[in-house]
Design a protein around this motif. Structure first.
Motif, PDB file in Angstrom:
ATOM      1  N   GLN A 174     -13.891  -1.433  18.700  1.00 49.13           N
ATOM      2  CA  GLN A 174     -13.514  -1.128  17.324  1.00 49.13           C
ATOM      3  C   GLN A 174     -12.006  -0.999  17.236  1.00 49.13           C
ATOM      4  OE1 GLN A 174     -15.554   2.785  17.105  1.00 49.13           O
ATOM      5  NE2 GLN A 174     -13.551   3.678  16.648  1.00 49.13           N
ATOM      6  N   GLY A 175     -11.473  -1.180  16.026  1.00 47.28           N
ATOM      7  CA  GLY A 175     -10.055  -0.961  15.795  1.00 47.28           C
ATOM      8  C   GLY A 175      -9.198  -2.195  15.951  1.00 47.28           C
ATOM      9  N   THR A 176      -7.980  -1.998  16.455  1.00 47.77           N
ATOM     10  CA  THR A 176      -7.003  -3.069  16.587  1.00 47.77           C
ATOM     11  C   THR A 176      -6.297  -2.978  17.929  1.00 47.77           C
ATOM     12  OG1 THR A 176      -6.593  -2.876  14.214  1.00 47.77           O
ATOM     13  CG2 THR A 176      -5.048  -4.213  15.471  1.00 47.77           C
ATOM     14  N   VAL A 177      -6.204  -4.106  18.611  1.00 45.66           N
ATOM     15  CA  VAL A 177      -5.525  -4.160  19.907  1.00 45.66           C
ATOM     16  C   VAL A 177      -4.550  -5.319  19.906  1.00 45.66           C
ATOM     17  CG1 VAL A 177      -5.776  -4.432  22.396  1.00 45.66           C
ATOM     18  CG2 VAL A 177      -7.517  -3.191  21.101  1.00 45.66           C
ATOM     19  N   LYS A 178      -3.333  -5.031  20.307  1.00 47.40           N
ATOM     20  CA  LYS A 178      -2.324  -6.073  20.481  1.00 47.40           C
ATOM     21  C   LYS A 178      -2.001  -6.123  21.969  1.00 47.40           C
ATOM     22  CE  LYS A 178       2.241  -7.392  18.694  1.00 47.40           C
ATOM     23  NZ  LYS A 178       3.318  -6.988  17.751  1.00 47.40           N
ATOM     24  N   PHE A 179      -1.876  -7.318  22.541  1.00 47.45           N
ATOM     25  CA  PHE A 179      -1.671  -7.413  23.988  1.00 47.45           C
ATOM     26  C   PHE A 179      -0.605  -8.436  24.337  1.00 47.45           C
ATOM     27  CE2 PHE A 179      -4.776 -10.629  22.934  1.00 47.45           C
ATOM     28  CZ  PHE A 179      -4.489 -11.699  23.764  1.00 47.45           C
TER      29      PHE A 179
END
Length: 247
Positions: free
Chosen positions: A115-120
Motif C-alpha cells: 500500500q502507499g507510494t514508493v520511489k526507488f
C-alpha cells in the motif's frame, strides 16, 4: 575427608567449562543467526519497523516490514548509492533476492509494496527491484534507473519510470511490459478465487505472492495525467500532496 574437597573442585571445573561454552554460544548466535542489513534510515517521520519508531541511523534488516503513517515518510539509504523512499500511509517489506539470483555475492534488494507510494533508485552497485503482487519491476537495459509505485486505490496502482527504462513481468503468465523513461502504466490487482475472502495484504511477504495477479491497463499514461490522478487522490482523502512521484 579430602575426597569431598576434590569432588568440589571437579564440580567447579565442570561448571566453569559449561559457563564458558554457554557464553561463547551467546556471543556467536548473533553472528550466525542475525539477518543481513539491507539499508539504513537517513531521514524519517511517523515511520516504524517491528513496532519501533524509526530514527536516523536505524538499520533495516532482511525481511523487515517498514510502515509510515498518513503524514509519514522514510528514506532508506542502500549501499552503492541506491535508495528507497516511502511516502505517507505506505507499507513495504525489504529483502535480499537470493532466490532468483543464487550464488550471487551482490543480490538485488527487493521491496514488496502492499500500500502507499514508493520511489526507488537502482544503481550499478546495488540493483533495486519492486514487487507488486505477482509483478516484478526491475531496470530493463541498465541497472541504473529510478521509478515509483503509487497506489491509487486498494486494488489499482501506477508504475512509472523517472530515469531509465523499467521492465514489468507478471509471474502468472510470464507477460512483460516495457516502461520507457518518463512514462508510466496503470495496473489493477485482482486476487485469485481462492484468495477472494482473504485480506488483500495477508501473507504479502516478498516470496509469498501466489494467487495474486496484476492486469495491465490497455494503454500507457502520460506525465500530466499521472500528476492529475495523484493530486485528485490526495484531495479526496484530505491529505497534503507528498513530494512524489515526480515525473
Amino acid at each position: 575427608m579430602r575426597k569431598p574437597a576434590s569432588s568440589s573442585a571437579d564440580v567447579l571445573k565442570v561448571v566453569r567449562q559449561a559457563l564458558s561454552i554457554g557464553i561463547a554460544a551467546l556471543v556467536a548466535v548473533p553472528l550466525w543467526g542475525s539477518p543481513a542489513v539491507i539499508g539504513t534510515v537517513t531521514n524519517s517521520q511517523s515511520a516504524s519497523v517491528r513496532g519501533i519508531s524509526l530514527v536516523e541511523g536505524t538499520n533495516i534488516y532482511d525481511g523487515d516490514i517498514v510502515q509510515t503513517s498518513e503524514k509519514g515518510d522514510a528514506w532508506l539509504a542502500l549501499s552503492g548509492g541506491a535508495g528507497i523512499l516511502l511516502g505517507q500511509d505506505t507499507q513495504v517489506q525489504l529483502s535480499e533476492d537470493r532466490i532468483s539470483t543464487p550464488n550471487t555475492p551482490d543480490a538485488p534488494i527487493d521491496f514488496d509494496v502492499s500500500q502507499g507510494t514508493v520511489k526507488f533508485r537502482s544503481t550499478a552497485q546495488t540493483m533495486v527491484e519492486g514487487l507488486l503482487y505477482d509483478a516484478t519491476i526491475r531496470p530493463a537495459n541498465s541497472p541504473e534507473a529510478s521509478g515509483y509505485v503509487y497506489f491509487t486505490s486498494p486494488t489499482s496502482a501506477i508504475i512509472g519510470s523517472e530515469k531509465g527504462d523499467l521492465l514489468v513481468t507478471t509471474e502468472h503468465d510470464g507477460a512483460t511490459r516495457l516502461i520507457p523513461s518518463g512514462s508510466a502504466i496503470a495496473v489493477d490487482m485482482i486476487p485469485s478465487e481462492q484468495n477472494q475472502d482473504q485480506n488483500p495484504n495477508q501473507n504479502r511477504s516478498a516470496r509469498r505472492r501466489k494467487g495474486l495477479i496484476v492486469i495491465f491497463a490497455a494503454a500507457s499514461i502520460g506525465a500530466i495525467t499521472i500528476v492529475a490522478i495523484i493530486l485528485n487522490h490526495h484531495e479526496r482523502h484530505h491529505v497534503s500532496p507528498s513530494s512524489f512521484p515526480g515525473p
